[in-house]
Design a protein around this motif. Structure first.
Motif, PDB file in Angstrom:
ATOM      1  N   PRO A  86      -6.402  40.124  44.698  1.00  0.00           N
ATOM      2  CA  PRO A  86      -7.581  41.061  44.911  1.00  0.00           C
ATOM      3  C   PRO A  86      -6.875  42.275  45.782  1.00  0.00           C
ATOM      4  N   THR A  87      -5.803  42.300  46.256  1.00  0.00           N
ATOM      5  CA  THR A  87      -5.412  43.384  47.109  1.00  0.00           C
ATOM      6  C   THR A  87      -5.178  44.910  46.749  1.00  0.00           C
ATOM      7  N   GLY A  88      -4.972  44.964  45.207  1.00  0.00           N
ATOM      8  CA  GLY A  88      -4.553  46.199  44.898  1.00  0.00           C
ATOM      9  C   GLY A  88      -3.332  46.979  45.142  1.00  0.00           C
ATOM     10  N   THR A  89      -2.311  46.023  45.835  1.00  0.00           N
ATOM     11  CA  THR A  89      -1.075  46.392  45.932  1.00  0.00           C
ATOM     12  C   THR A  89      -0.111  45.796  44.834  1.00  0.00           C
ATOM     13  N   VAL A  90       1.197  46.585  45.063  1.00  0.00           N
ATOM     14  CA  VAL A  90       2.233  46.377  43.895  1.00  0.00           C
ATOM     15  C   VAL A  90       3.428  45.893  44.631  1.00  0.00           C
TER      16      VAL A  90
ATOM     17  N   ILE B 145       6.985  51.838  39.301  1.00  0.00           N
ATOM     18  CA  ILE B 145       6.484  50.580  39.631  1.00  0.00           C
ATOM     19  C   ILE B 145       6.628  49.717  38.121  1.00  0.00           C
ATOM     20  N   PRO B 146       7.313  48.674  38.242  1.00  0.00           N
ATOM     21  CA  PRO B 146       7.285  47.964  36.662  1.00  0.00           C
ATOM     22  C   PRO B 146       5.999  47.206  36.236  1.00  0.00           C
ATOM     23  N   ARG B 147       5.852  47.678  34.915  1.00  0.00           N
ATOM     24  CA  ARG B 147       4.397  47.381  34.127  1.00  0.00           C
ATOM     25  C   ARG B 147       4.643  45.951  33.813  1.00  0.00           C
TER      26      ARG B 147
ATOM     27  N   GLY C 197      -4.621  49.585  48.198  1.00  0.00           N
ATOM     28  CA  GLY C 197      -4.766  49.320  46.896  1.00  0.00           C
ATOM     29  C   GLY C 197      -5.578  50.733  46.399  1.00  0.00           C
ATOM     30  N   GLY C 198      -6.141  50.812  45.324  1.00  0.00           N
ATOM     31  CA  GLY C 198      -6.691  52.023  44.814  1.00  0.00           C
ATOM     32  C   GLY C 198      -6.003  53.155  44.507  1.00  0.00           C
ATOM     33  N   GLU C 199      -4.484  53.022  44.257  1.00  0.00           N
ATOM     34  CA  GLU C 199      -3.593  53.880  43.852  1.00  0.00           C
ATOM     35  C   GLU C 199      -3.050  53.389  42.703  1.00  0.00           C
ATOM     36  N   ASN C 200      -2.776  52.139  42.375  1.00  0.00           N
ATOM     37  CA  ASN C 200      -2.043  51.817  41.363  1.00  0.00           C
ATOM     38  C   ASN C 200      -2.678  50.554  40.618  1.00  0.00           C
ATOM     39  N   ALA C 201      -4.088  50.166  41.206  1.00  0.00           N
ATOM     40  CA  ALA C 201      -4.880  49.048  40.720  1.00  0.00           C
ATOM     41  C   ALA C 201      -6.329  49.715  41.004  1.00  0.00           C
ATOM     42  N   PRO C 202      -7.402  49.035  40.414  1.00  0.00           N
ATOM     43  CA  PRO C 202      -8.805  49.457  40.467  1.00  0.00           C
ATOM     44  C   PRO C 202      -9.472  48.576  41.527  1.00  0.00           C
TER      45      PRO C 202
END
Length: 410
Positions: free
Chosen positions: A188-192, A227-229, A341-346
């Motif tokens: 849930p954290t939205g981090t990468v 950031i790796p996909r 979060g919110g930068e590379n994740a919803p």
């Protein structure tokens, strides 16, 4: 007499999101005319893109004609979709994956829950904490979790991801693990994880015969090109990792149901005698036995997102949700909340005010502003003191929700 699998009895009576729905129903009974805005459960709101709708109509018409009708499809998925995946999701990024390493499913949740069937009951399971509940609950059902003590399962290794460590899981973990679940971008954290951080996990796995179960359901939301996909962007990952992907959030398929799992041919696990056994044929055997394949219509719909127009349309929807995420992150931070979060994740992962538990904040926000979030403690012990917001609402609902939170806070 049939005997129940008593491991099921160890689970809490309700799934996290079912508990949230129950609280909302109670609120509505006492506040029947109140407009509630949900920023909690991660369901999408935007319609399927035109390319997908066109493909579904065409596939439906094919089902109405004897010459083009499809019955049971291949359990691994139709070749047209697996070939599109190989070309667009992997070859385009310099990754060598063959179509017989890809298994189409009805959404990543199924396979992330079912994959543990390949492993003995006494494997030691590691999870990042907080964590998507399915990873833990499916292993509880299989008897690997031990007993629940103060919100922690005794036989599961929790790897905290907190503000103190920048939400980056420690490698190696404090205790040995045989299998570890990683989800990035994280729910849930939205981090990468950066390539360097993910490489440390690959090195650890290769040196210690650890299997990584890598959930990349939100990879389409990554905006930072560094950031790796895919975990397979890291050298050696095909020898130690299974990757799960989903079209649910990529293309709004939460109601269509389609995704896929990659099980590389060189990936192995050990027998008690030390023999290396390839997992690809084992998963193929499992799927052939227990799964009749994803519907033809859903797979044609998934194929359509790889067309030029499909790619543009899907990206437009992703951009739409990420606009919400950026607004939410800016608003919450401007109100003094600590959020990531919110930068590379919803997803936005927000710390509650000091002394306020996750469920307490949930109740206060629901009753004070009529906004639904997700209590962080529902994702694991390290989630206590946090809540999760999702960016999958409409622009209008998101704007109204943020306006309410601003007035409620001030």
């Amino acid at each position: 007499m049939a005997l129940v699998n008593e491991h099921f009895l160890k689970l809490s009576s309700g799934y996290l999101f079912a508990d949230i729905a129950k609280k909302i129903r109670v609120f509505k009974v006492t506040h029947p005319d109140t407009d509630i805005i949900s920023l909690g459960i991660g369901d999408v709101t935007q319609p399927l893109c035109p390319a997908v709708i066109g493909a579904m109509h065409k596939a439906t018409d094919e089902m109405a004609t004897a010459s083009t009708f499809r019955g049971y499809g291949p359990e691994q998925g139709y070749e047209f979709l697996r070939e599109a995946i190989v070309k667009n999701d992997y070859q385009s990024r310099g990754i060598r994956i063959s179509k017989d390493e890809i298994f189409i499913n009805d959404g990543a949740k199924s396979d992330t829950g079912n994959i543990q069937e390949l492993f003995r009951w006494d494997n030691v399971i590691g999870v990042t904490d907080p964590v998507y509940p399915v990873y833990v609950d499916s292993n509880v059902m299989a008897g690997r979790a031990g007993t629940l003590i103060d919100g922690r399962w005794s036989d599961i290794v929790y790897i905290p991801c907190t503000a103190e460590n920048g939400f980056v899981p420690q490698v190696p973990p404090e205790r040995h693990v045989d299998v570890v679940y990683l989800c990035y971008p994280n729910n849930p954290t939205g981090t990468v994880l950066t390539k360097q951080e993910l490489s440390r996990w690959i090195d650890y796995a290769l040196k210690n015969d650890v299997l990584i179960l890598y959930d990349a359901a939100y990879q389409a939301y990554i905006t930072d090109p560094s950031i790796p996909r895919s975990i397979y962007e890291i050298r050696g990952a095909k020898k130690c990792a299974i990757e799960f992907r989903s079209y649910s959030k990529t293309a709004g398929f939460t109601g269509v149901r389609c995704g896929y799992t990659v099980v590389p041919k060189e990936l192995t696990a050990l027998t008690l005698d030390g023999e290396h056994i390839a997992l690809n044929p084992l998963w193929n055997r499992r799927q052939s036995t227990k799964f009749n394949g994803t519907s033809y219509i859903s797979q044609r719909a998934a194929e359509a997102i790889y067309s030029p127009e499909g790619k543009r349309q899907v990206q437009s929807t992703i951009d739409y949700y990420m606009q919400n995420a950026h607004k939410m992150l800016d608003c919450l931070r401007s109100l003094g909340f600590k959020a990531v979060g919110g930068e590379n994740a919803p997803y936005i992962w927000m710390q509650t005010p000091e002394g306020c538990s996750s469920w307490q904040f949930f109740d206060e926000l629901l009753y004070g502003a009529q906004i639904v979030c997700t209590p962080g403690v529902g994702f694991g012990p390290s989630g206590e003191g946090y809540v999760r917001f999702t960016a999958f609402g409409t622009h209008e609902a998101t704007d109204r929700a943020l306006d309410r939170i601003d007035k409620w806070k001030n």
